[in-house]
Design a protein around this motif. Sequence first.
Motif, mmCIF file in Angstrom:
data_model
loop_
_atom_site.group_PDB
_atom_site.id
_atom_site.type_symbol
_atom_site.label_atom_id
_atom_site.label_comp_id
_atom_site.label_asym_id
_atom_site.label_seq_id
_atom_site.Cartn_x
_atom_site.Cartn_y
_atom_site.Cartn_z
ATOM 1 N N GLY A 1 0.640 -1.205 0.063
ATOM 2 C CA GLY A 1 0.072 -0.070 -0.008
ATOM 3 C C GLY A 1 0.899 1.297 -0.016
ATOM 4 O O GLY A 1 0.262 2.424 -0.017
ATOM 5 N N LEU A 2 2.143 0.958 0.096
ATOM 6 C CA LEU A 2 3.277 2.261 0.132
ATOM 7 C C LEU A 2 3.039 2.674 -1.499
ATOM 8 O O LEU A 2 3.129 2.019 -2.306
ATOM 9 N N THR A 3 3.648 4.244 -1.605
ATOM 10 C CA THR A 3 3.627 4.718 -2.879
ATOM 11 C C THR A 3 4.844 4.128 -3.620
ATOM 12 O O THR A 3 5.877 4.031 -3.176
ATOM 13 N N VAL A 4 4.465 3.890 -4.843
ATOM 14 C CA VAL A 4 5.561 3.557 -5.776
ATOM 15 C C VAL A 4 6.129 4.605 -6.429
ATOM 16 O O VAL A 4 5.652 5.843 -6.864
ATOM 17 N N SER A 5 7.422 4.710 -6.668
ATOM 18 C CA SER A 5 8.385 5.633 -7.313
ATOM 19 C C SER A 5 8.861 5.049 -8.802
ATOM 20 O O SER A 5 8.863 3.926 -8.966
ATOM 21 N N PHE A 6 9.108 5.722 -9.658
ATOM 22 C CA PHE A 6 9.391 5.627 -10.854
ATOM 23 C C PHE A 6 10.671 6.580 -11.370
ATOM 24 O O PHE A 6 10.943 7.436 -10.887
ATOM 25 N N ASN B 1 9.539 0.324 4.323
ATOM 26 C CA ASN B 1 9.614 1.322 5.730
ATOM 27 C C ASN B 1 10.091 0.295 6.580
ATOM 28 O O ASN B 1 10.475 -1.069 6.577
ATOM 29 N N ASP B 2 9.578 0.736 7.941
ATOM 30 C CA ASP B 2 9.948 -0.043 9.123
ATOM 31 C C ASP B 2 9.254 -1.413 9.115
ATOM 32 O O ASP B 2 9.718 -2.262 9.666
#
Length: 456
Positions: free
Chosen positions: A123-128, A160-161
């Motif tokens: 559910g975390l944001t994906v970067s490109f 993340n953690d």
Amino acid sequence: LEFRRVLFRSAKALTLPDAAVTAKTYDGTTAATITGTLTGVISGDTVTFSGTGTFASATPGSGIAVTSTSTLGGANAGNYSLTQPTGLTGTINKAANTITFGSLANKNATDASFNLSATASSGLTVSFASSDSSVASVSGNTVTILKAGKVTITASQAGNDNYAAATPVQQSLFILGSGSILFTGINTTNPDQIAFVAMQDLPGSLAITFTDNAWSGSALASNEGNLVYTTASGGLAAGSKVVIERSASGNTATIVSGSGSVGTPGSSFSLNASGDNVFAYTGTSASPNFLAGILTGVAINSGTATSTTTYIPSAISGATVQVVSTGTIANSQYSGTTTGVPSLLASALVDRANWNNSSTVLTLSTTGFTFIGSQVSQTITFAALDGKTYGDAAFALSATSDSGLTVSYSSSDTNVATVSGSTVTIVGAGSANITASQAGNPQYSAATSVTQILDR
């Protein structure tokens, strides 16, 4: 007096001397599972235990304190008590993180910016990121198209953690436009032939239309024909060359060299030896996305286009080969180097000085191109010159470059010595500097010039 005897019984205490906490994957809870062997059960009794506990924190890590809340079960459990193990610690591992990132549709170099879409199971944001920001740049999830080419878009999620970093997922983005292919040869005296080289990786099953219809300045004419070439399912690698022939005896077309397939040409697709053009595009004739063009006549910039004259579409003004400066020519082929930096090779390909023209059919080269990331350096070897006297005969210079390219020469004082090609002619007394140079090509960078003194 009446005496009564009362019997007091206490439960037998059991222990878990080898109690251990089972490592688990992060699930957002503090629930723990404890394993071990009950010690102290009387032979024949049935006693079991449920090993439960609570982590002091739900956050992944090691050495996390665990409080046992284990319980006994079984037919004889009522006769026993459990001494809860103490000093327990356990490990919570980060949860897996998986990216879903689908394939990307082909784009035109003139297309507007567009948004990428990818998700992570966390559910975390994906970067490109783009592999070549000169072709397509990425800001956030928005891709801005800058020119034709192929880039790799990488979707990443660092975790993340609680979640581990995801394995990046890559997708190819093919951007088609001016210079995606370039022509390397043309024959207009039967059989008609065209040759082109892929200047970038091309996607699989891509249809490219070749037309000898003229460009009116705003639209393609419709009085001539088309020929459609389709790349193989695996695409066409950058540097690959394809030679296509329209038969002289019938309205059929074949691939002489290279991969892919070609359809039946339109009945009016026939190249004119008195001057013609071939434009390559994707999309439709009503809205063509031009890739390249070749002219065996001179382009017009006023008047009406005909079957032998045409305007050059502005979209490919820098990706169109004009093989003549005046008049017309029937057949022509690129004769320059085929190894080098792609952008420099592109410039060489559209320079008419690098083309050989012929009134008779040429054997079009089937050799592909080799692309390199940067030019190779070269070094000139030019020995000291012997002294000369005014009146001595002309003599030859003999410098070489380790690139194998021809060295050129110049004189610092043409009143003393002139240079023509590699020949020095002494014309007066004095001294002059003779400089050996090599300007380079798409494969080799310019050499450092070497100067020798000529005394007379």
